[in-house]
Each structure stands twice: as C-alpha cells, then as structure tokens.
Design a protein around this motif. Structure first.
Motif, PDB file in Angstrom:
ATOM      1  N   GLY A  41      36.644  32.910  56.371  1.00  0.00           N
ATOM      2  CA  GLY A  41      35.951  31.661  56.068  1.00  0.00           C
ATOM      3  C   GLY A  41      34.681  31.875  55.280  1.00  0.00           C
ATOM      4  N   GLY A  42      33.840  30.849  55.269  1.00  0.00           N
ATOM      5  CA  GLY A  42      32.627  30.866  54.476  1.00  0.00           C
ATOM      6  C   GLY A  42      31.373  31.125  55.291  1.00  0.00           C
ATOM      7  N   THR A  43      30.310  30.416  54.940  1.00  0.00           N
ATOM      8  CA  THR A  43      28.999  30.636  55.541  1.00  0.00           C
ATOM      9  C   THR A  43      29.011  30.465  57.049  1.00  0.00           C
ATOM     10  N   GLU A  44      29.785  29.489  57.541  1.00  0.00           N
ATOM     11  CA  GLU A  44      29.823  29.223  58.979  1.00  0.00           C
ATOM     12  C   GLU A  44      30.502  30.363  59.732  1.00  0.00           C
ATOM     13  N   THR A  45      31.614  30.861  59.216  1.00  0.00           N
ATOM     14  CA  THR A  45      32.299  31.979  59.858  1.00  0.00           C
ATOM     15  C   THR A  45      31.429  33.234  59.816  1.00  0.00           C
ATOM     16  N   TYR A  46      30.818  33.491  58.683  1.00  0.00           N
ATOM     17  CA  TYR A  46      29.910  34.633  58.547  1.00  0.00           C
ATOM     18  C   TYR A  46      28.770  34.533  59.556  1.00  0.00           C
ATOM     19  N   GLY A  47      28.287  33.319  59.764  1.00  0.00           N
ATOM     20  CA  GLY A  47      27.198  33.107  60.708  1.00  0.00           C
ATOM     21  C   GLY A  47      25.827  33.323  60.106  1.00  0.00           C
ATOM     22  N   VAL A  71      32.477  35.127  54.512  1.00  0.00           N
ATOM     23  CA  VAL A  71      31.622  35.473  53.371  1.00  0.00           C
ATOM     24  C   VAL A  71      30.777  34.250  53.030  1.00  0.00           C
ATOM     25  N   SER A  72      29.473  34.412  52.989  1.00  0.00           N
ATOM     26  CA  SER A  72      28.606  33.283  52.671  1.00  0.00           C
ATOM     27  C   SER A  72      28.942  32.697  51.306  1.00  0.00           C
ATOM     28  N   ASN A  73      29.058  31.378  51.264  1.00  0.00           N
ATOM     29  CA  ASN A  73      29.337  30.630  50.026  1.00  0.00           C
ATOM     30  C   ASN A  73      30.668  31.000  49.394  1.00  0.00           C
ATOM     31  N   ALA A  74      31.597  31.496  50.193  1.00  0.00           N
ATOM     32  CA  ALA A  74      32.875  31.941  49.637  1.00  0.00           C
ATOM     33  C   ALA A  74      33.752  30.776  49.228  1.00  0.00           C
ATOM     34  N   ALA A  92      46.759  41.109  62.329  1.00  0.00           N
ATOM     35  CA  ALA A  92      46.062  40.491  63.453  1.00  0.00           C
ATOM     36  C   ALA A  92      47.026  39.825  64.426  1.00  0.00           C
ATOM     37  N   GLN A  93      46.570  39.650  65.673  1.00  0.00           N
ATOM     38  CA  GLN A  93      47.333  38.890  66.651  1.00  0.00           C
ATOM     39  C   GLN A  93      47.387  37.417  66.255  1.00  0.00           C
ATOM     40  N   ALA A  94      46.338  36.965  65.612  1.00  0.00           N
ATOM     41  CA  ALA A  94      46.247  35.601  65.083  1.00  0.00           C
ATOM     42  C   ALA A  94      45.119  35.586  64.065  1.00  0.00           C
ATOM     43  N   THR A  95      45.156  34.622  63.149  1.00  0.00           N
ATOM     44  CA  THR A  95      44.114  34.498  62.126  1.00  0.00           C
ATOM     45  C   THR A  95      43.579  33.079  62.116  1.00  0.00           C
ATOM     46  N   VAL A  96      42.258  32.961  62.166  1.00  0.00           N
ATOM     47  CA  VAL A  96      41.598  31.666  62.030  1.00  0.00           C
ATOM     48  C   VAL A  96      41.147  31.530  60.586  1.00  0.00           C
ATOM     49  N   MET A  97      41.635  30.500  59.910  1.00  0.00           N
ATOM     50  CA  MET A  97      41.291  30.247  58.511  1.00  0.00           C
ATOM     51  C   MET A  97      40.434  28.995  58.432  1.00  0.00           C
ATOM     52  N   GLN A  98      39.152  29.180  58.123  1.00  0.00           N
ATOM     53  CA  GLN A  98      38.239  28.046  58.021  1.00  0.00           C
ATOM     54  C   GLN A  98      38.509  27.236  56.755  1.00  0.00           C
ATOM     55  N   VAL A  99      38.415  25.926  56.874  1.00  0.00           N
ATOM     56  CA  VAL A  99      38.453  25.047  55.702  1.00  0.00           C
ATOM     57  C   VAL A  99      37.124  25.200  54.986  1.00  0.00           C
ATOM     58  N   ILE A 100      37.149  25.751  53.776  1.00  0.00           N
ATOM     59  CA  ILE A 100      35.928  25.974  53.005  1.00  0.00           C
ATOM     60  C   ILE A 100      35.911  25.069  51.782  1.00  0.00           C
ATOM     61  N   GLY A 101      34.737  24.933  51.176  1.00  0.00           N
ATOM     62  CA  GLY A 101      34.562  24.015  50.062  1.00  0.00           C
ATOM     63  C   GLY A 101      35.477  24.307  48.885  1.00  0.00           C
ATOM     64  N   ALA A 102      35.770  23.263  48.116  1.00  0.00           N
ATOM     65  CA  ALA A 102      36.704  23.385  46.998  1.00  0.00           C
ATOM     66  C   ALA A 102      36.015  23.703  45.669  1.00  0.00           C
ATOM     67  N   LEU A 185      44.168  26.756  61.417  1.00  0.00           N
ATOM     68  CA  LEU A 185      43.357  26.154  60.366  1.00  0.00           C
ATOM     69  C   LEU A 185      42.188  25.455  61.048  1.00  0.00           C
ATOM     70  N   LEU A 186      40.964  25.778  60.640  1.00  0.00           N
ATOM     71  CA  LEU A 186      39.767  25.285  61.326  1.00  0.00           C
ATOM     72  C   LEU A 186      38.903  24.422  60.429  1.00  0.00           C
ATOM     73  N   TRP A 187      38.635  23.202  60.878  1.00  0.00           N
ATOM     74  CA  TRP A 187      37.597  22.355  60.265  1.00  0.00           C
ATOM     75  C   TRP A 187      36.363  22.461  61.145  1.00  0.00           C
ATOM     76  N   PHE A 188      35.244  22.915  60.567  1.00  0.00           N
ATOM     77  CA  PHE A 188      33.983  23.049  61.306  1.00  0.00           C
ATOM     78  C   PHE A 188      32.876  22.548  60.397  1.00  0.00           C
ATOM     79  N   ALA A 189      32.336  21.374  60.705  1.00  0.00           N
ATOM     80  CA  ALA A 189      31.359  20.753  59.821  1.00  0.00           C
ATOM     81  C   ALA A 189      30.494  19.774  60.600  1.00  0.00           C
ATOM     82  N   ASP A 190      29.563  19.138  59.894  1.00  0.00           N
ATOM     83  CA  ASP A 190      28.704  18.131  60.521  1.00  0.00           C
ATOM     84  C   ASP A 190      29.271  16.728  60.365  1.00  0.00           C
ATOM     85  N   HIS A 191      30.484  16.618  59.845  1.00  0.00           N
ATOM     86  CA  HIS A 191      31.147  15.329  59.652  1.00  0.00           C
ATOM     87  C   HIS A 191      32.647  15.520  59.771  1.00  0.00           C
ATOM     88  N   THR A 192      33.361  14.451  60.039  1.00  0.00           N
ATOM     89  CA  THR A 192      34.817  14.509  60.073  1.00  0.00           C
ATOM     90  C   THR A 192      35.347  14.526  58.645  1.00  0.00           C
TER      91      THR A 192
END
Length: 278
Positions: A41-47, A71-74, A92-102, A185-192
């Motif tokens: 994922g992006g900045t959120e996954t990187y932390g 990766v930040s800003n990926a 991996a046993q499983a992979t979490v793929m963050q929804v990142i910007g387009a 597939l993960l949506w993690f944001a401040d809005h829906t």
C-alpha cells in the motif's frame, strides 16, 4: 541515518531492502523463511509518522510475521514493476492490498517516476495538445500538475480524470490477478468511497485515495478474496497528530495523515479477517 540528521522528534523508519528490489521499505527487516502476511500500500500502510502502523499492530495481535511493503505516496506502478513485491505476495499466507490514489501512475497523458510514483516526469503530446497554454516543465509532482489542469479547465480535466481512473482500475485488477494466494482489498481513509466524482470538485481539498470512487472499487472486489472498508472514526480523526512522531519541519505533512487511533481501528478489523485465513 542519525537522529541529528532526522531532526528532533522525527521517526527512524529503519529503512531496508529485500532481494533485488530497488525500493526502500520500512524496517526492521522481516524474515521471509517463516509464514507471513504481506501488506502492500501507500503512506498509510507504510505508517508515515506512526510508531506502530497497522501491520505492526496486527503482527502483535495474530502472532504471525507481517511484512510491511508500504511505500509513502506510492502508486500501483511501483508494485507492478517490482518483481520482489509480487514474489513476496505470492509467498505469503495472505496479502492485504490497500486502495491507493489513482493520480500516481503513468498513463496516456503523463509519465511518472517508476518508483517514486508521486513525481511527475513528462506530459504526453496528447496532454500538451489538450492544454496548449500550460507549461509542463514547471511541475515536479503529479498532484500539483493535476491541480493546475483542473484550475485551467474543469471541462478538459474530465478527459484526464477518465483516463486516470480507467488506467488505475485496469492496473489494480492486474495486480490482484497476479497474486495467486488469498487477498484482502483494504479501503482505509477519512471518508467512505464517494459515488461518482462529486468529491473531486475541489481538488485542493480532496483527500486520499485521490480519484477513487465506489464504482471503481466495486469493479475490483470480484478479484479479491475479501474487501474490508474502514473509515476512521470521528474520534480518531479529532485526535489529530496526538501520539505521532515528527520533526518541526514535518508538522504540516503529519497533520494530513491518519493517526495511531485510526491505525488501531483498521488493525482490529483486519485481524479478524486474517485470523480466518491462517
């Protein structure tokens, strides 16, 4: 990198490399010869600015190694073009793929840096013909460039937006198809996820993941094992930068990312889903 170079209050991410990848990932380095869950994922996954981002929290909760490939800003290009990332996901046993910007991907209108996907490299002849009054040599970052195009002409920007969204959807599908194991597939944001493009009428204020709509996500869910949608609670958002680590120069950037409480919320949701996979 020393503490003095980082600056007072800054966080040492212990950057590390894996295999032949040219990407610096967040450390400490994890072993890959044991069962693990991969997080892409992006900045959120990187932390960014977060002492314990959600992959680290989940590692403590479920007792399995969690490989942080954020990766930040990926953009999605950084991962599709990196053989290690794809191989690690498939191991991996499983992979979490963050929804990142387009916005941070190469397309028919512009080219981005192959690893630092937020960096604008050049406009295509097609984009230059649509915006003849714009000097593209002035831009170094995609968001700045796109904000100017939006400001110059909302009508012409619709052409650019359609291309970005179509390219992102196609590449996210490709990424999910290339991962042979179970995927979340993960949506993690401040809005829906917004319906349509109403959220993008004020590009300067639009938050990440930029340009991603509910309809685009609906196209992806059939290609993932599971979909988890987490919108940070009002309480988590109100906490601001409380509990985050950053230098004085990083304060403005830190104020734009979700904090530790939000990471705790997404970790709680994901832990339950991943427990069912392991």
């Amino acid at each position: 990198m020393t503490y003095e170079v980082l600056g007072a209050g800054a966080l040492n991410y212990e950057p590390c490399r894996y295999g032949e990848s040219r990407i610096l990932f967040r450390g400490p380095q994890r072993r890959l010869d044991v069962p693990y869950v991969a997080f892409i994922g992006g900045t959120e996954t990187y932390g960014k600015f977060i002492n314990a981002p959600f992959p680290a929290i989940i590692e403590n909760q479920i007792g399995i190694t969690c490989l942080n490939l954020g990766v930040s800003n990926a953009g999605i290009d950084a991962f599709l073009n990196d053989c290690f990332v794809l191989n690690a996901a498939n191991g991996a046993q499983a992979t979490v793929m963050q929804v990142i910007g387009a916005q941070n991907l190469s397309n028919r209108f512009y080219t981005v840096h192959p690893r630092r996907n937020d960096r604008f490299l050049k406009a295509s002849a097609l984009l230059a013909s649509i915006y003849p009054e714009v000097d593209f040599s002035e831009f170094h970052f995609n968001r700045h460039m796109l904000g100017m195009l939006h400001k110059v002409s909302h009508e012409r920007f619709e052409l650019v937006l359609d291309e970005i969204q179509a390219a992102w959807t196609a590449r996210m599908k490709l990424m999910l198809r290339r991962i042979t194991g179970r995927t979340v597939l993960l949506w993690f944001a401040d809005h829906t996820p917004p319906a349509g493009n109403a959220l993008f009428c004020d590009l300067a204020q639009a938050s990440e993941p930029l340009f991603v709509t509910r309809e685009m996500i609906d196209e992806l869910t059939a290609h993932a094992t599971s979909f988890v949608e987490v919108t940070a609670s009002a309480q988590a958002q109100a906490a601001g930068t409380k509990g985050m680590s950053f230098s004085e120069m990083e304060a403005m950037a830190a104020g734009k990312v979700l904090g530790p409480q939000a990471h705790g919320e997404v970790a709680e949701r994901l832990s339950g889903v991943l427990d069912n996979f392991l």
